[in-house]
Design an enzyme around this catalytic site. Structure first.
Site, PDB file in Angstrom:
ATOM      1  N   ALA A  67       0.994  -0.853  -0.440  1.00  0.00           N
ATOM      2  CA  ALA A  67      -0.193   0.092   0.160  1.00  0.00           C
ATOM      3  C   ALA A  67       1.165   1.199  -0.552  1.00  0.00           C
ATOM      4  O   ALA A  67       1.637   1.186   0.683  1.00  0.00           O
ATOM      5  CB  ALA A  67      -0.941   0.129   1.109  1.00  0.00           C
ATOM      6  N   GLY A 110       2.248  -6.197   1.332  1.00  0.00           N
ATOM      7  CA  GLY A 110       0.632  -6.056   0.527  1.00  0.00           C
ATOM      8  C   GLY A 110       0.612  -6.458  -0.263  1.00  0.00           C
ATOM      9  O   GLY A 110       0.059  -7.450  -1.617  1.00  0.00           O
ATOM     10  N   GLU A 113       1.044  -9.729  -0.700  1.00  0.00           N
ATOM     11  CA  GLU A 113      -0.078 -10.495  -0.852  1.00  0.00           C
ATOM     12  C   GLU A 113      -0.639 -11.056  -2.149  1.00  0.00           C
ATOM     13  O   GLU A 113      -1.051 -11.905  -2.088  1.00  0.00           O
ATOM     14  CB  GLU A 113      -1.150 -10.062   0.566  1.00  0.00           C
ATOM     15  CG  GLU A 113      -2.014 -10.402   0.251  1.00  0.00           C
ATOM     16  CD  GLU A 113      -3.086 -10.014   1.154  1.00  0.00           C
ATOM     17  OE1 GLU A 113      -4.081 -10.968   2.073  1.00  0.00           O
ATOM     18  OE2 GLU A 113      -2.824  -8.621   2.016  1.00  0.00           O
ATOM     19  N   GLU A 133       6.821  -5.390   7.957  1.00  0.00           N
ATOM     20  CA  GLU A 133       5.745  -5.140   8.875  1.00  0.00           C
ATOM     21  C   GLU A 133       6.325  -4.844   9.869  1.00  0.00           C
ATOM     22  O   GLU A 133       6.896  -3.793  10.812  1.00  0.00           O
ATOM     23  CB  GLU A 133       4.740  -5.089   8.830  1.00  0.00           C
ATOM     24  CG  GLU A 133       3.715  -5.007   8.016  1.00  0.00           C
ATOM     25  CD  GLU A 133       3.967  -5.645   6.693  1.00  0.00           C
ATOM     26  OE1 GLU A 133       3.241  -6.143   5.330  1.00  0.00           O
ATOM     27  OE2 GLU A 133       4.725  -6.908   6.517  1.00  0.00           O
TER      28      GLU A 133
END
Length: 259
Positions: A67, A110, A113, A133
């Site tokens: 993101a 992300g 992902e 993260e």
């Protein structure tokens, strides 16, 4: 070709192409891109002429670094981050057609992902998968960790989560995270080859198989075996079933109609 907020979308035959096109920002997902991805997945699900989709990204440095946290456009629906499949902060959106991801460079957070949402992953030799993260002191919406621990051996996945260390393409192949590793220059052609192989099968059978597999993935085997799947039952009365039988008897290549 349709360009939607740094996401290119176009079809070649029965193959839909979704391409992240924000290379200067390492294809970080902005709010507008988030919505554009959702619209792309919905069109793929809706359009019967689309049998398989390929997700790729522009640029050499990164597939996607997750993101956009630079303070730009806020996400509105928050439904499409993670490929429109994870439902981060919103309803779960499932892609019903087979999805192939072509990954080069960084696939982080992300972006990792996004890749894991695919059914088949082709990686360039320079691909690096990572979960940065916790290393950055961040943990929040964590669909990525749930996918990683399910798609990798337990301690390998936990080590990535707890250390933030990146996994190179060769290790991703070793642990079964990706299907194939190729030279960067061959990534596009390799993804096209996989798409052609998938599209040569009955699109309705593939759709029914994907539904059956994923809808009971988290259940005991006994439950999965005892489940009646509507998509499989519908396929049993399709024109493609008849075509498959006729092609077998006549020793020829099937000509699928997708109906």
């Amino acid at each position: 070709m349709i360009i939607m907020s740094n996401v290119d979308f176009y079809c070649e035959g029965h193959v839909a192409h979704v391409r992240l096109n924000r290379p200067k920002s390492l294809n970080a997902i902005s709010g507008d891109m988030d919505q554009a991805l959702l619209e792309a997945w919905e069109e793929i699900n809706r359009n019967p002429e689309i049998w398989v989709a390929v997700l790729s990204a522009e640029g050499d440095r990164a597939f996607c670094v997750g993101a956009d946290v630079s303070g730009g456009t806020e996400r509105q629906s928050r439904m499409a981050l993670g490929g429109g499949l994870t439902g981060i902060g919103g309803p779960l959106v499932k892609l019903e057609k087979p999805l192939i991801a072509a990954v080069q460079g960084y696939a982080l957070g992300g972006g990792f992902e996004l890749a894991m949402c695919a059914d088949i992953i082709v990686a360039a030799e320079n691909a690096q998968f990572g979960l940065p993260e916790t290393k950055a002191g961040i943990i929040g919406e964590c669909g990525v960790v749930h996918r990683a621990i399910r798609q990798l051996p337990h301690r390998i996945g936990m080590a990535m989560i707890l250390t933030g260390d990146r996994m190179p393409a060769k290790d991703a192949l070793h642990y079964g995270l990706v299907n194939e590793v190729v030279e960067p220059a061959e990534l596009e052609s390799a993804a096209a080859r996989w798409a052609e192989k998938v599209a040569s099968a009955s699109p309705l059978a593939n759709r029914a198989a994907k539904d059956a597999v994923l809808s009971r993935l988290g259940y005991p085997l006994e439950v999965a075996l005892a489940t009646r799947f509507e998509t499989i039952e519908n396929y049993a009365s399709s024109e493609d079933v008849v075509e498959g039988r006729n092609a077998f008897v006549e020793k020829r290549k099937p000509e699928w109609k997708g109906r």
